[in-house]
Motif scaffolding. Sequence first.
Motif, mmCIF file in Angstrom:
data_model
loop_
_atom_site.group_PDB
_atom_site.id
_atom_site.type_symbol
_atom_site.label_atom_id
_atom_site.label_comp_id
_atom_site.label_asym_id
_atom_site.label_seq_id
_atom_site.Cartn_x
_atom_site.Cartn_y
_atom_site.Cartn_z
ATOM 1 N N UNK A 46 0.411 14.368 10.253
ATOM 2 C CA UNK A 46 0.378 14.018 8.827
ATOM 3 C C UNK A 46 1.591 14.600 8.103
ATOM 4 N N UNK A 47 1.907 15.850 8.380
ATOM 5 C CA UNK A 47 3.036 16.507 7.720
ATOM 6 C C UNK A 47 4.347 15.802 8.043
ATOM 7 N N UNK A 48 4.572 15.533 9.308
ATOM 8 C CA UNK A 48 5.813 14.894 9.738
ATOM 9 C C UNK A 48 5.917 13.467 9.201
ATOM 10 N N UNK A 49 4.838 12.709 9.341
ATOM 11 C CA UNK A 49 4.877 11.313 8.915
ATOM 12 C C UNK A 49 4.967 11.173 7.400
ATOM 13 N N UNK A 50 4.391 12.100 6.647
ATOM 14 C CA UNK A 50 4.502 12.009 5.189
ATOM 15 C C UNK A 50 5.957 12.149 4.754
ATOM 16 N N UNK A 51 6.721 13.000 5.438
ATOM 17 C CA UNK A 51 8.152 13.119 5.133
ATOM 18 C C UNK A 51 8.895 11.851 5.516
ATOM 19 N N UNK A 52 8.561 11.285 6.660
ATOM 20 C CA UNK A 52 9.194 10.048 7.104
ATOM 21 C C UNK A 52 8.896 8.914 6.135
ATOM 22 N N UNK A 53 7.634 8.762 5.743
ATOM 23 C CA UNK A 53 7.235 7.693 4.838
ATOM 24 C C UNK A 53 7.818 7.907 3.446
ATOM 25 N N UNK A 54 7.998 9.144 3.053
ATOM 26 C CA UNK A 54 8.589 9.440 1.747
ATOM 27 C C UNK A 54 10.027 8.945 1.676
ATOM 28 N N UNK A 55 10.765 9.087 2.761
ATOM 29 C CA UNK A 55 12.176 8.724 2.782
ATOM 30 C C UNK A 55 12.457 7.303 3.257
ATOM 31 N N UNK A 56 11.570 6.750 4.074
ATOM 32 C CA UNK A 56 11.845 5.446 4.682
ATOM 33 C C UNK A 56 10.699 4.455 4.502
ATOM 34 N N UNK A 57 9.892 4.608 3.464
ATOM 35 C CA UNK A 57 8.721 3.733 3.300
ATOM 36 C C UNK A 57 9.109 2.264 3.175
ATOM 37 N N UNK A 58 10.318 1.972 2.688
ATOM 38 C CA UNK A 58 10.730 0.576 2.567
ATOM 39 C C UNK A 58 11.094 -0.048 3.918
ATOM 40 N N UNK A 59 11.223 0.754 4.961
ATOM 41 C CA UNK A 59 11.549 0.257 6.296
ATOM 42 C C UNK A 59 10.342 0.207 7.230
ATOM 43 N N UNK A 60 9.277 0.884 6.870
ATOM 44 C CA UNK A 60 8.116 1.002 7.749
ATOM 45 C C UNK A 60 7.069 -0.032 7.352
ATOM 46 N N UNK A 61 6.661 -0.848 8.308
ATOM 47 C CA UNK A 61 5.717 -1.931 8.027
ATOM 48 C C UNK A 61 4.319 -1.643 8.556
ATOM 49 N N UNK B 108 2.991 1.908 4.137
ATOM 50 C CA UNK B 108 4.352 1.495 4.435
ATOM 51 C C UNK B 108 4.790 0.396 3.487
ATOM 52 N N UNK B 109 5.869 -0.271 3.836
ATOM 53 C CA UNK B 109 6.442 -1.340 3.039
ATOM 54 C C UNK B 109 5.459 -2.505 2.952
ATOM 55 N N UNK B 110 5.205 -2.967 1.748
ATOM 56 C CA UNK B 110 4.299 -4.088 1.547
ATOM 57 C C UNK B 110 4.967 -5.127 0.662
ATOM 58 N N UNK B 111 6.246 -5.381 0.889
ATOM 59 C CA UNK B 111 6.994 -6.306 0.040
ATOM 60 C C UNK B 111 6.663 -7.765 0.304
ATOM 61 N N UNK B 112 6.087 -8.085 1.471
ATOM 62 C CA UNK B 112 5.780 -9.477 1.782
ATOM 63 C C UNK B 112 4.444 -9.933 1.208
ATOM 64 N N UNK B 113 3.697 -9.041 0.583
ATOM 65 C CA UNK B 113 2.453 -9.412 -0.078
ATOM 66 C C UNK B 113 1.219 -9.404 0.803
ATOM 67 N N UNK B 114 1.382 -9.350 2.118
ATOM 68 C CA UNK B 114 0.215 -9.309 2.999
ATOM 69 C C UNK B 114 -0.101 -7.853 3.333
ATOM 70 N N UNK B 115 -1.266 -7.641 3.902
ATOM 71 C CA UNK B 115 -1.664 -6.284 4.288
ATOM 72 C C UNK B 115 -0.916 -5.854 5.539
ATOM 73 N N UNK B 116 -0.455 -4.626 5.524
ATOM 74 C CA UNK B 116 0.223 -4.070 6.696
ATOM 75 C C UNK B 116 -0.784 -3.796 7.803
ATOM 76 N N UNK B 117 -0.335 -3.890 9.058
ATOM 77 C CA UNK B 117 -1.189 -3.419 10.147
ATOM 78 C C UNK B 117 -1.392 -1.907 10.002
#
Length: 108
Positions: A47-62, A3-12
Motif C-alpha cells: 500500500x505504501x509503495x503503490x500509493x506513491x506510484x499512483x500519486x505520481x503516475x495515476x494518469x498512466x496506470x489503468x 488509476x486513470x479513468x479518462x476513457x469513462x469506463x471502469x478500470x479493471x
Amino acid sequence: LEGNNSNGSNNPIIMIVANYDNLSIIPDLPSGLNKNASGVIVLLEIMRIMSKLYENYSNLINYDLLFLLSSGGSLNYQGSNHFINNLDSNTIENIHFTLCLDSLGQSD
C-alpha cells in the motif's frame, strides 16, 4: 487506489488481501508472525509503495487497486468471503486478479 479513468469506463481491479487474525485452542499453536502478521506487513508495505506510484503516475496506470484486511482467516476466510459477497456485481466483474498474502514469514 484509483488509476486513470479518462476513457469513462471502469478500470479493471487488482485486489490484494490479507487476514489479520490467528486462532487456536492451544495457546502455543498459533504461529503469529507467519500466520498472518507477515501478510499484513507485506500488504501495508505494498500500500505504501503503490500509493506513491499512483500519486505520481495515476494518469498512466489503468488499474484500480483494492486492499482488504479481513478477519476470519482461520475460519475458512469468512471475513474475505463476507466482503466479496457484499460487493456490487459491477465491482465483482471488474476484479481481474486477486493476490492473497498468507504465511509469508517462513525462513525456508
